[in-house]
Motif scaffolding. Structure first.
Motif: not given
Length: 667
Positions: A110-111, A626-632, A651-657, A666-667
Motif C-alpha cells: 500500500e505504498s 518484503p522488507y525483511r528480505w531486502r534488509v537481509a 531504501e526499498e525496505a524503508e518504503q515497504l516497512y 532493533r530499530p
C-alpha cells in the motif's frame, strides 16, 4: 481465495477463425511501431480487440528480436487504481519475469502509487528486449486516478516499452502533446470500418451467405462498415429466403440498428436458447456448471460450445472450451433486454450466481452478486461465514476491501461480523476508529441477543475473549505494556478451553510485551505456546509467522542451533501443508534460515536461501516479508562490498516497512 486476480484477463485473446485479414491496417500500424502510444479508438463493435490481437499475433518473443506481450483485458472494477495497476504489473511480470517485482511488492504494501510507478519504470528501463503493454477496453477503467498514472507512465516511458490502448472513447490522456511530438499512432473508426472488399469477404467467404454484389454494397453502406452490425446482420440473414428484401428494409442510426439486429438475432433463437442467453448475461465469464446454476437447467457446457460453433458473439477464454464470455456489445444488449422483459427475474438470477460462486469457493464473486441482487444481508452473511477460512489463509486484505461495501447499520446488528472487521483492520495496520468499534461491540454484548444477527455461532461464543484480545493488541501498538498484559490475561481467562485461536493470539501478544520489556525467555515461552496451539488449530501460515519471531528470539539469545532446528521444522511443515502452491509464510522461512547462516558466517548459504525465497514470489510471504528480505540481502551485499546495491535495497525496505505488532527492539 489467495489470488483474487482473474488470470484469464492477462491472456492474449486467441485469433478467431472466422475473421477477414486486414493487412492494410496491420502493416500501417507496424510501420510506425516506434511510437510511444498506439491508440485504437472507436465505438463498440468496430473490431478494435481483433485488430490489436492481429498486431501482436506471432510477436510474443518466440523469435529473436520479437517483443514480449503484456495484455490486460479491463472491466469496470478496474477503475480502482490499485486494482488497475495490480493487473498491469502482473501482466508485465508474466510477459517479462522480473520486470515488475519490486513494483508489485510496493503495491502490496500500500505504498503511494507514484512510488509504485517509479519503481516499475526503473525496473523496465534496465530490462533487455522490447515489451508491448496492451490495455484492452480502456474506457471501462478510465478515471482520474487511473489516467493520472498512465499519463505519468507515458511521460517517463522507458525506450523498451510501447503502449497500445483500445477504447470506445478517447482517454483522459495528453493526446495533443503526444500527437505534436509524433509519439502517437491513431486508428479511428473511419479506418476500422470494413471496405467493400472486406465486407464482401466477411459476408460471402466467412459466413458463406452467397449475397450478390449489390446486396453486399447495400448492406455495407447501411452499416457504414460497422463490423458488429454486419456480424449481427449475417446471423439474421442465415436461412432467409429473400435476403434482398431484408437488406432493403434494413436502416437506422447505430442505436436503432443494434436494437433491431439484436431483436432479429434473439427472435431467431429457439425459446430455450433465447432464455439461456438472457439469464446468463448477468455474469462476466461463463462456464457450464455456472450456467446450469443460473438457468436451473442442465447441459450449459454443451450450449456454450454450440454458441461458439455458431459464432453467436461468444468468446472462448481458454483452449479447453470451459470458460467463455459474451462479446461486450452482445452482453450489453442481452442485459438491457433482460431488464426490459423480465425485471422481476434479475435479482433471482444474481442470487443463483451468488450461490454457485459460494459453493465454488469464490467468495468475492459470491458477495458481488449478492450485492447485485440487492441482498445486503446475504452479502453480510457470506462475509461472516467466509471469515474463519479467510483468516486461516491470512486473507485479511480481502475482508478489508469488503468493509466499505457493507452499510454500518447492517454491521451494527452483526457483532461477529463487526469483530471480524476489527481484526482485519488491525491486521492491515489500520487502528483509527478501532477503540470506537470495540466500545460499540461491548455495548452490544452487554444487552440481549434478541434482534442481533449471528451466522457464525462459534464466533459469537468467542466474542468476549476476542474483544479482550483486540484491546490487548491495541494497547501493545500504543506502548501500554501493562494494559497489554491485563487485556491478554482477560482474553485467556474468558476463552473456552478449546478456543485455541484466541489463546494463541493472546499468548503471542503477551510474548511480544515480554520481548519489549527485555524478558526473552518469557517471550519465547509465550510464542512457543502460541505456535503449538495454532498448529493444533490448523493455522499453518500463522505457525510460520510465529516461527519468524521464535527464530529472532533464539538468534538474539545466541541459540543458533535451536534457531536452525526451529526454522527447518517449520519449512517441512509448510511443505507438508502446501496444496497447489507454497504455504503463505514459506518465503519468510527461507529468509529466517538465511539469518541463521549469516550469523554463522556462511555467506554462500545465506545467498542461496535468499534466492530460494525470491523464487517463491511475494505471494508466498507474509506482510513483513518484503522488507525483511531486502534488509537481509542488503547485509549480504554490504558484506560483498557492493554498498550501492545495499543502500538501494535499504531504501526499498524503508518504503515497504510494516511493523505489525512486533516491538521495535532493533530499530
Amino acid at each position: 481465495m489467495a489470488d483474487l486476480l482473474v488470470e484469464t484477463k492477462l491472456l492474449v485473446p486467441r485469433p478467431r477463425r472466422q475473421v477477414v485479414p486486414r493487412p492494410r491496417l496491420v502493416d500501417a500500424v507496424r510501420r510506425t511501431s516506434r511510437a510511444s502510444l498506439t491508440l485504437v479508438s472507436a465505438p463498440a463493435g468496430f473490431g478494435k480487440t481483433t485488430l490489436v490481437t492481429a498486431l501482436v499475433a506471432g510477436r510474443a518473443g518466440s523469435e529473436a528480436g520479437q517483443p514480449s506481450i503484456a495484455w490486460v483485458s479491463l472491466d469496470e472494477r478496474d477503475r480502482d487504481a490499485t486494482r488497475f495497476w495490480s493487473y498491469v504489473l502482473q501482466a508485465l511480470e508474466h510477459a517479462s519475469p522480473g520486470s515488475a517485482t519490486s513494483a508489485l511488492t510496493l503495491l502490496d504494501s500500500e505504498s503511494p502509487l507514484d512510488a509504485v510507478l517509479t519503481s516499475m519504470i526503473n525496473e523496465l528501463s534496465v530490462r533487455p528486449g522490447e515489451l508491448v503493454l496492451v490495455l484492452d477496453d480502456y474506457h471501462v477503467a478510465d478515471g482520474p486516478e487511473v489516467s493520472e498514472g498512465v499519463a505519468f507512465l507515458l511521460d517517463h516511458l522507458p525506450p523498451q516499452l510501447r503502449l497500445i490502448i483500445s477504447t470506445r472513447a478517447d482517454p483522459s490522456l495528453p493526446l495533443a502533446r503526444l500527437r505534436a511530438r509524433g509519439e502517437l499512432v491513431e486508428v479511428r473508426a473511419s479506418q476500422l470500418r470494413f471496405t467493400g472488399d472486406e465486407a464482401n469477404a466477411y459476408l460471402n467467404e466467412v459466413h458463406r451467405l452467397d449475397l450478390t454484389e449489390a446486396d453486399v454494397a447495400a448492406l455495407a453502406a447501411r452499416t457504414e462498415g460497422w463490423i458488429a452490425a454486419l456480424q449481427l446482420a449475417a446471423l439474421s440473414l442465415r436461412d432467409r429466403d429473400d435476403p434482398t428484401a431484408f437488406i432493403a428494409g434494413f436502416a437506422g442510426d447505430d442505436r436503432f440498428v443494434v436494437d433491431y439486429l439484436a431483436d432479429e438475432v434473439l427472435d431467431q433463437q429457439p425459446p430455450a436458447v433465447r432464455r439461456f442467453l438472457l439469464d446468463t448475461s448477468i455474469v462476466d465469464r461463463l462456464t457450464g456448471p455456472l450456467c446450469d446454476a443460473i438457468t436451473g437447467d442442465s447441459g450449459g457446457g454443451a450450449v456454450l460450445e454450440s454458441l461458439e460453433r455458431r459464432n453467436l458473439l461468444i468468446v472462448p477464454l481458454d483452449d479447453r472450451r470451459r470458460w467463455y464470455r459474451y462479446h461486450h456489445l452482445f452482453a450489453d444488449l442481452l442485459q438491457a433486454r433482460l431488464v426490459d422483459e423480465r425485471p422481476g427475474d434479475v435479482a433471482a438470477l444474481h442470487r443463483r450466481a451468488s450461490d454457485w460462486y459460494q459453493q465454488a469457493g469464490d467468495m468475492e464473486a459470491a458477495v458481488r452478486h449478492a450485492f447485485a441482487a440487492g441482498e445486503q444481508e446475504r452479502a453480510a452473511d457470506l462475509i461472516e461465514l467466509a471469515g474463519p477460512e479467510l483468516r486461516r489463509q491470512r486473507g485479511e486484505q480481502v475482508i478489508r476491501r469488503w468493509i466499505v461495501d457493507v452499510p454500518p447499520a447492517v454491521v451494527r446488528q452483526r457483532p461477529v461480523l463487526a469483530s471480524g472487521f476489527v481484526a482485519a483492520l488491525m491486521a492491515c495496520n489500520e487502528f483509527d476508529g478501532i477503540e470506537r468499534r470495540l466500545n460499540d461491540l461491548e455495548k452490544v454484548l452487554s444487552g440481549p441477543r434478541e434482534g442481533l444477527v449471528v451466522r457464525d455461532d462459534a464466533g459469537w461464543t468467542r466474542l468476549p475473549a476476542l474483544i479482550a484480545t483486540h484491546r490487548a493488541g491495541l494497547a501493545l501498538v500504543s506502548g501500554d505494556l501493562a494494559g497489554t498484559v491485563e487485556h491478554a490475561d482477560r482474553a485467556l481467562a474468558d476463552a473456552a478451553s478449546d478456543d485455541l485461536l484466541t489463546t494463541a493470539a493472546a499468548s503471542a501478544i503477551k510474548g511480544l510485551a515480554s520481548w519489549a520489556r527485555g524478558d526473552l525467555d518469557g517471550a519465547h515461552r509465550a510464542y512457543t505456546t502460541a505456535a503449538d496451539e495454532l498448529l493444533a488449530a490448523g493455522h499453518v501460515a500463522d505457525v510460520l509467522g510465529c516461527t519468524v519471531t521464535l527464530v529472532d528470539l533464539e538468534i538474539t539469545q545466541g541459540r543458533l542451533g535451536d534457531a536452525h532446528r526451529t526454522v527447518t521444522r517449520a519449512l517441512r511443515l509448510g511443505e507438508t501443508a502446501a496444496a497447489g502452491g507454497p504455504t503463505r509464510g514459506t518465503a519468510d522461512m527461507w529468509v529466517a534460515l538465511s539469518r541463521v547462516t549469516w550469523e554463522r558466517g556462511d555467506l554462500a548459504a545465506t545467498a542461496e536461501h535468499l534466492y530460494r525465497a525470491a523464487d517463491l514470489g511475494e505471494a508466498a510471504g507474509l506482510p513483513q516479508h518484503p522488507y525483511r528480505w531486502r534488509v537481509a540481502l542488503a547485509q549480504l551485499r554490504a558484506a560483498e562490498g557492493d554498498m550501492t546495491a545495499a543502500d538501494a535495497l535499504l531504501e526499498e525496505a524503508e518504503q515497504l516497512y510494516s511493523g505489525d505488532f512486533s516491538p521495535n527492539v532493533r530499530p
